[in-house]
Design an enzyme around this catalytic site. Structure first.
Site, PDB file in Angstrom:
ATOM      1  N   GLU A  60     -10.863 -10.874  -4.631  1.00 25.30           N
ATOM      2  CA  GLU A  60      -9.419 -10.736  -4.479  1.00 25.30           C
ATOM      3  C   GLU A  60      -8.793 -11.934  -3.759  1.00 25.30           C
ATOM      4  OE1 GLU A  60      -8.609  -7.084  -2.367  1.00 25.30           O
ATOM      5  OE2 GLU A  60     -10.283  -7.363  -1.009  1.00 25.30           O
ATOM      6  N   CYS A  65     -10.156  -2.924  -9.953  1.00 29.03           N
ATOM      7  CA  CYS A  65      -9.708  -1.724  -9.244  1.00 29.03           C
ATOM      8  C   CYS A  65      -8.308  -1.905  -8.673  1.00 29.03           C
ATOM      9  CB  CYS A  65     -10.695  -1.330  -8.155  1.00 29.03           C
ATOM     10  SG  CYS A  65     -10.838  -2.553  -6.862  1.00 29.03           S
ATOM     11  N   HIS A  84       0.824  -1.213   0.000  1.00 25.51           N
ATOM     12  CA  HIS A  84       0.000   0.000   0.000  1.00 25.51           C
ATOM     13  C   HIS A  84       0.851   1.253   0.000  1.00 25.51           C
ATOM     14  CE1 HIS A  84      -3.073  -2.965   0.824  1.00 25.51           C
ATOM     15  NE2 HIS A  84      -3.828  -2.130   0.134  1.00 25.51           N
ATOM     16  N   ASP A 118      -4.375  -8.101  -4.420  1.00 26.26           N
ATOM     17  CA  ASP A 118      -4.483  -9.220  -3.486  1.00 26.26           C
ATOM     18  C   ASP A 118      -4.692 -10.537  -4.214  1.00 26.26           C
ATOM     19  OD1 ASP A 118      -4.014  -8.279  -0.876  1.00 26.26           O
ATOM     20  OD2 ASP A 118      -5.891  -7.155  -0.970  1.00 26.26           O
TER      21      ASP A 118
HETATM   22  C1  PEP Z   1      -6.497  -5.006  -4.525  1.00 22.65           C
HETATM   23  O1  PEP Z   1      -6.225  -5.848  -3.671  1.00 22.65           O
HETATM   24  O2  PEP Z   1      -6.235  -5.146  -5.737  1.00 22.65           O
HETATM   25  C2  PEP Z   1      -7.176  -3.743  -4.139  1.00 22.65           C
HETATM   26  C3  PEP Z   1      -7.668  -2.920  -5.027  1.00 22.65           C
HETATM   27  O3  PEP Z   1      -7.262  -3.438  -2.827  1.00 22.65           O
HETATM   28  P1  PEP Z   1      -6.015  -3.011  -1.924  1.00 22.65           P
HETATM   29  O4  PEP Z   1      -4.855  -2.712  -2.846  1.00 22.65           O
HETATM   30  O5  PEP Z   1      -6.434  -1.818  -1.142  1.00 22.65           O
HETATM   31  O6  PEP Z   1      -5.775  -4.208  -1.084  1.00 22.65           O
HETATM   32 MG    MG Z   2      -7.121  -5.723  -1.725  1.00 23.51          MG
END
Ligand code: PEP
Ligand code: MG
Length: 575
Positions: free
Chosen positions: A438, A509, A194, A462
């Site tokens: 995910e 996303c 992140h 994920d």
């Molecule tokens: C993902 O896991 O692709 C996602 C969009 O959520 P995050 O990156 O916040 O885990």
């Molecule tokens: Mg995620």
């Protein structure tokens, strides 16, 4: 002396600026011996820091005793105040100062090591976890001793800052929005951690997994971060500097040229409309989303509003935040993801979450955490529902794997609606509820997700992490993190196709959606909704405008039969 270091490029572009070293209070305290006669003064310094922290905690306790304060906050302040008064922290460091003639910071860190070992030895998991409270209390005292916080200082000089750190949490990184940080490098970290995601959303060049940058770079060194090649150049000579200044202006020119397509309709060459949504972390990001002409917010990572604070945002604060975003989007949809806390995303006020679980990425994260804390979850659900009266809001649930989790979540949404009806609060009764896909289990057994949810959003970050069994944040395995792995691509394609057959909208996303090398591949899989950082949107739009969806469908189905990631990559580059 000029030298260069290599790392993992996680956010492209070039930054030139002065090094700003960020330290980790417990790792990097000064260690020195004091003179016999300075012992009383050093003890007095220690006591003054302890009393500053007492006052801080007292202030927090007063806040917490105000009606409506979250119980987690009350509990955490109580535990910290108790630990601070315990002789192991209030007396023993003074003995170390006296007996070993150590400076106060060093004495405290030695005592912390001692106490940590004792906590590690506890059989009881709850008691073992309390070690983190001790660490946090000690960090507070260290900050008081050092007279500084981990916040990035605002520089007065009109020069760009490049942050150099051993590691940065997403909470640290999000603070870069408030200061002029042109780029950052860290010794730890993986490409889809992140921390890296926040860097991309800020559109600042960043390198992670550098291993030795923090010890080798000095404050104020002149640095070039090449976020495309993954290189950090320290104290470049005039020739290199000039070369990079030119490269930087060329890149900026490219970016500004892209603005020409901002108002064009987003459709493929054969007329397939594509929706380009944006991901946001903080409410203020919505300005950028509007500027760039996105079709909506496809992912609001609400956990970021829980970070960098000692308390929790209550229902009223959350409601105002969500309402602000949906009003700013003026009728365009806003997809609010419920709290996805845990693993690398931590919030001080949420005391159950901690980084020392055996496998944090597999632990009490996201919806698992929320279902274990229904009071906290209901507060957020009510706030989202109330905001839905002011525009088009959708609820997105992270990390679902089991039918029971969907059922429990839908039941809690019903409870939140009932509570609001009783309180005569308005909300959108037909609010759509979607799920993040995910976890491979969800992607492979999609039936109940399709039946019970209004839309799906694929979290490719994920999904890749769990499919390939590679920790997103661990630089030691980051070379194995490959979104072009056929297993990952087949899962993504499968979800898109199953969704299309059932008429359930599917978006992506995760970072894949913002990677222009993947746009045509995703269009060929049938994807029609992308959600990415606003800074990436025009580049993706450009790719869409150059795609022919029907041709891509056939070519991509052939690519999906290839087993070697390298060959897949090669074929995708020819699309
Ligand atoms: C993902 O896991 O692709 C996602 C969009 O959520 P995050 O990156 O916040 O885990
Ligand atoms: Mg995620």
């Amino acid at each position: 002396m000029t030298f260069s270091l290599h790392g993992l490029a996680v956010s492209t572009g070039i930054a030139i600026g002065r090094a700003h070293l960020v330290s980790n209070a417990t790792l990097e305290v000064a260690q020195y011996q004091i003179r016999e006669r300075d012992i009383p003064a050093e003890i007095a310094r220690f006591e003054a820091a302890m009393s500053t922290v007492h006052t801080e905690l007292e202030a927090l306790r007063n806040e917490a005793s105000v009606a409506g304060a979250p119980t987690e906050l009350v509990a955490f302040v109580g535990v910290h105040a108790m630990l601070l008064s315990d002789p192991m922290l209030s007396d023993l460091p003074k003995e170390i100062i006296r007996e070993r003639r150590c400076n106060a910071e060093w004495a405290l860190v030695q005592q912390l090591e001692e106490v940590s070992a004792q906590f590690d030895a506890f059989d009881d998991a709850y008691l073992r976890e309390r070690k983190h409270d001790v660490v946090q209390v000690v960090e507070r005292v260290l900050k008081a001793l050092l007279g500084k916080s981990r916040k990035i200082a605002k520089k007065t000089k009109d020069e760009d800052l490049i942050v150099v750190a051993h590691d940065l949490s997403p909470a640290d990184t999000i603070q870069f929005r408030n200061v002029r940080v042109a780029g950052f490098v860290t010794d730890m970290g993986g490409a889809t951690s992140h921390t890296a995601i926040v860097a991309r959303s800020l559109a600042i060049p960043a390198l992670v997994g550098m291993h030795h940058a923090r010890p080798l770079v000095r404050d104020d060194d002149l640095l070039i971060v090449d976020g495309t090649r993954g290189v950090l150049i320290v104290n470049p000579d005039e020739r290199i500097l000039e070369e990079y200044r030119l490269k930087k202006s060329a890149l900026e020119l490219e970016r500004s040229k892209l603005k020409r397509i901002k108002t064009a309709r987003t459709a493929t060459l054969d007329g397939q409309d594509i929706l380009l949504y944006s991901n946001i972390e903080l409410p203020r990001d919505v300005e950028q989303v509007r500027d760039i002409g996105a079709d909506g917010v496809g992912l609001f990572r609400t956990e970021f509003i829980f970070m960098n604070r000692d308390d929790l945002p209550n229902e009223e604060e959350q409601f105002e935040t969500y309402r602000g975003v949906v009003k700013a989007m003026a009728g365009k949809p806003v997809t609010i993801r419920t709290l996805d806390i845990g693993a690398d995303k931590q919030a001080r006020a949420l005391r159950v979450v901690n980084r020392d679980e055996p496998n944090p990425a597999l632990g009490l994260r996201a919806i698992r955490y929320c279902l274990a804390e229904p009071k906290l979850f209901l507060t957020q659900l009510r706030a989202i529902l109330r905001a839905s009266h002011y525009g088009k809001i959708k609820i997105l649930i992270p990390m679902l794997a089991h039918v029971s989790e969907i059922d429990q979540t839908l039941a809690l949404i019903e409870t939140a609606k009932l509570q609001l009806r009783e309180a005569r609060q308005k909300f959108d009764p037909a609010i759509e509820v979607g799920g993040m896909i995910e976890i491979p289990a969800a992607a492979l057994a999609l039936g109940p997700f399709i039946k019970k949810l209004d839309f799906l959003s694929i979290g490719t970050n994920d999904l890749a992490q769990y499919t390939l069994a590679i920790d997103r944040t661990d630089e030691a395995v980051s070379h194995l993190y490959d979104p072009f792995h056929p297993a990952v691509l087949r899962l993504v394609a499968g979800v898109i196709q199953t969704g299309a057959r059932a008429n359930v909208p599917v978006s992506v996303c995760g970072e894949m959606a913002g990677d222009y090398l993947m746009t045509k591949l995703l269009v060929g899989m049938g994807l029609r909704i992308f959600s990415m950082h606003p800074a990436q949107l025009l580049e993706i739009k450009q790719q869409v405008l150059m795609s022919n969806a029907s041709q891509l469908t056939t070519r991509v189905s052939r690519i999906l039969r290839i087993d070697e990631p390298e060959r897949i990559r090669e074929q995708v580059s020819k699309l």
